[in-house]
Write an enzyme that holds these catalytic residues in place. Structure first.
Site, PDB file in Angstrom:
ATOM      1  N   GLY A   1       0.855  -1.188   0.000  1.00 54.37           N
ATOM      2  CA  GLY A   1       0.000   0.000   0.000  1.00 54.37           C
ATOM      3  C   GLY A   1       0.885   1.231   0.000  1.00 54.37           C
ATOM      4  N   GLU A   2       0.517   2.240   0.762  1.00 57.25           N
ATOM      5  CA  GLU A   2       1.301   3.470   0.904  1.00 57.25           C
ATOM      6  C   GLU A   2       1.870   3.519   2.318  1.00 57.25           C
ATOM      7  OE1 GLU A   2       2.077   5.745  -1.259  1.00 57.25           O
ATOM      8  OE2 GLU A   2       0.810   5.141  -2.955  1.00 57.25           O
ATOM      9  N   SER A   3       3.178   3.407   2.436  1.00 59.61           N
ATOM     10  CA  SER A   3       3.776   3.338   3.768  1.00 59.61           C
ATOM     11  C   SER A   3       3.563   4.624   4.567  1.00 59.61           C
ATOM     12  CB  SER A   3       5.266   3.030   3.666  1.00 59.61           C
ATOM     13  OG  SER A   3       5.962   4.055   2.980  1.00 59.61           O
TER      14      SER A   3
ATOM     15  N   CYS B   1       6.126  -5.280   0.483  1.00 62.54           N
ATOM     16  CA  CYS B   1       6.228  -3.964  -0.137  1.00 62.54           C
ATOM     17  C   CYS B   1       6.179  -2.854   0.918  1.00 62.54           C
ATOM     18  CB  CYS B   1       5.170  -3.799  -1.217  1.00 62.54           C
ATOM     19  SG  CYS B   1       5.541  -2.465  -2.386  1.00 62.54           S
TER      20      CYS B   1
ATOM     21  N   ARG C   1      12.666   3.591  -0.203  1.00 64.51           N
ATOM     22  CA  ARG C   1      11.303   3.553  -0.721  1.00 64.51           C
ATOM     23  C   ARG C   1      11.286   3.765  -2.240  1.00 64.51           C
ATOM     24  NH1 ARG C   1       8.016   7.535   0.488  1.00 64.51           N
ATOM     25  NH2 ARG C   1       9.748   8.997   0.331  1.00 64.51           N
TER      26      ARG C   1
ATOM     27  N   ILE D   1       5.834  -3.287  -7.703  1.00 60.63           N
ATOM     28  CA  ILE D   1       4.985  -2.131  -7.996  1.00 60.63           C
ATOM     29  C   ILE D   1       5.410  -0.996  -7.067  1.00 60.63           C
ATOM     30  CG2 ILE D   1       2.626  -1.244  -8.140  1.00 60.63           C
ATOM     31  CD1 ILE D   1       1.697  -4.206  -8.280  1.00 60.63           C
ATOM     32  N   ARG D   2       6.113  -0.019  -7.605  1.00 62.25           N
ATOM     33  CA  ARG D   2       6.663   1.079  -6.792  1.00 62.25           C
ATOM     34  C   ARG D   2       7.376   0.494  -5.562  1.00 62.25           C
ATOM     35  NH1 ARG D   2       2.319   5.350  -5.288  1.00 62.25           N
ATOM     36  NH2 ARG D   2       4.206   6.433  -4.610  1.00 62.25           N
TER      37      ARG D   2
ATOM     38  N   HIS E   1       5.025  -8.504  -4.274  1.00 60.44           N
ATOM     39  CA  HIS E   1       3.661  -8.884  -3.908  1.00 60.44           C
ATOM     40  C   HIS E   1       3.354 -10.325  -4.323  1.00 60.44           C
ATOM     41  CE1 HIS E   1       2.233  -4.685  -3.119  1.00 60.44           C
ATOM     42  NE2 HIS E   1       3.189  -4.388  -3.974  1.00 60.44           N
TER      43      HIS E   1
ATOM     44  N   GLU F   1       1.101 -12.178  -3.261  1.00 57.70           N
ATOM     45  CA  GLU F   1      -0.345 -12.421  -3.182  1.00 57.70           C
ATOM     46  C   GLU F   1      -1.083 -12.082  -4.468  1.00 57.70           C
ATOM     47  OE1 GLU F   1       0.267  -8.141  -2.142  1.00 57.70           O
ATOM     48  OE2 GLU F   1       1.283 -10.027  -1.668  1.00 57.70           O
TER      49      GLU F   1
END
Length: 240
Positions: A60-62, A92, A126, A162-163, A219, A221
């Site tokens: 997600g967004e840390s 992630c 990051r 992903i990022r 990821h 999952e």
């Protein structure tokens, strides 16, 4: 003469895995744990930590996770759980949250740096693999896996970035489980001395373990890869 087929193994209902559900890809992790016979539950309150045997911090967004865990009163209970030996897997953004040190922490409007939960003696950068449009997939050699379904423990892991962050440095107690080969990592910029020559690309660490803590910058999952979650379940049960 025919023999009855062997009964299916019983579901692993003895394992209850919480998934931190303040933000990120919570449903995908819950579905993966349940596909392995475990029980998965979302965790949004500190009181819910008492009912789980292990915890997943999803992608997600840390920066958002940092703010929300503090807002909801989860940050300190999570730090206490990690320090007390709670098994935790971070993917992630979850890897970022488990890192002791960030190479490039975000700052808020007042200039306060982003906080992490810590626990893993490592330095993480990051978004190191680039922005959303630079997302990619690759096959990785990954240590410590067991056979799960049709995949053997030595089959490569299909990893989606992903990022994604990478690990720039690990302490002595952190085991490196997987790296992206140098040929597949982004090219670094020119060195600080300004001579204009690009540095040689190096392999980047993307999966680590230390005791009861596991982290990947990718990821599993989202690709149907279940062996990383299976490893985490075995860690919870004391089998790995």
């Amino acid at each position: 003469m025919t023999f009855p087929s062997a009964p299916a193994p019983p579901p692993r209902s003895d394992v209850v895995v919480g998934v931190l559900a303040v933000q990120g890809d919570v449903r995908e992790h819950i579905a993966t744990i349940e596909s392995l016979g475990g029980r998965a539950v979302p965790v949004r309150r500190a009181s819910e930590l008492a009912g789980v045997d292990g915890l997943i911090i999803p992608g997600g967004e840390s920066t958002t996770m940092d703010k929300l865990t503090r807002t909801f009163g989860l940050a300190e209970p999570l730090r206490e759980g990690i320090a007390g030996g709670l098994p935790v897997y971070g993917s992630c953004a979850g890897m970022i949250m488990l890192s002791d040190v960030l190479a490039d922490p975000s700052t808020d409007r007042l200039g306060n740096p982003q906080q992490t939960l810590g626990g893993l003696d490592m330095v993480v950068r990051r978004n190191a693999f680039g922005r959303q449009r630079e997302s990619f997939e690759t096959d990785l050699a990954f240590g410590g896996l067991a056979a799960t379904g049709d995949a053997s423990g030595t089959d490569p892991v299909r990893a989606v970035f992903i990022r994604a962050p990478w690990v720039e440095k690990v302490g002595e107690g952190v085991e490196v489980l997987a790296q992206v080969p140098a040929a597949e990592t982004p090219q670094p910029g020119p060195p600080p001395d300004g001579d204009g020559a690009d540095l040689e690309p190096v392999a980047r660490i993307v999966a680590v373990r230390s005791g009861n803590l596991l982290a990947t910058s990718f990821h599993p999952e989202v690709t149907g890869e279940r062996r990383v979650h299976e490893l985490f379940i075995r860690m919870i049960r004391g089998e790995a």
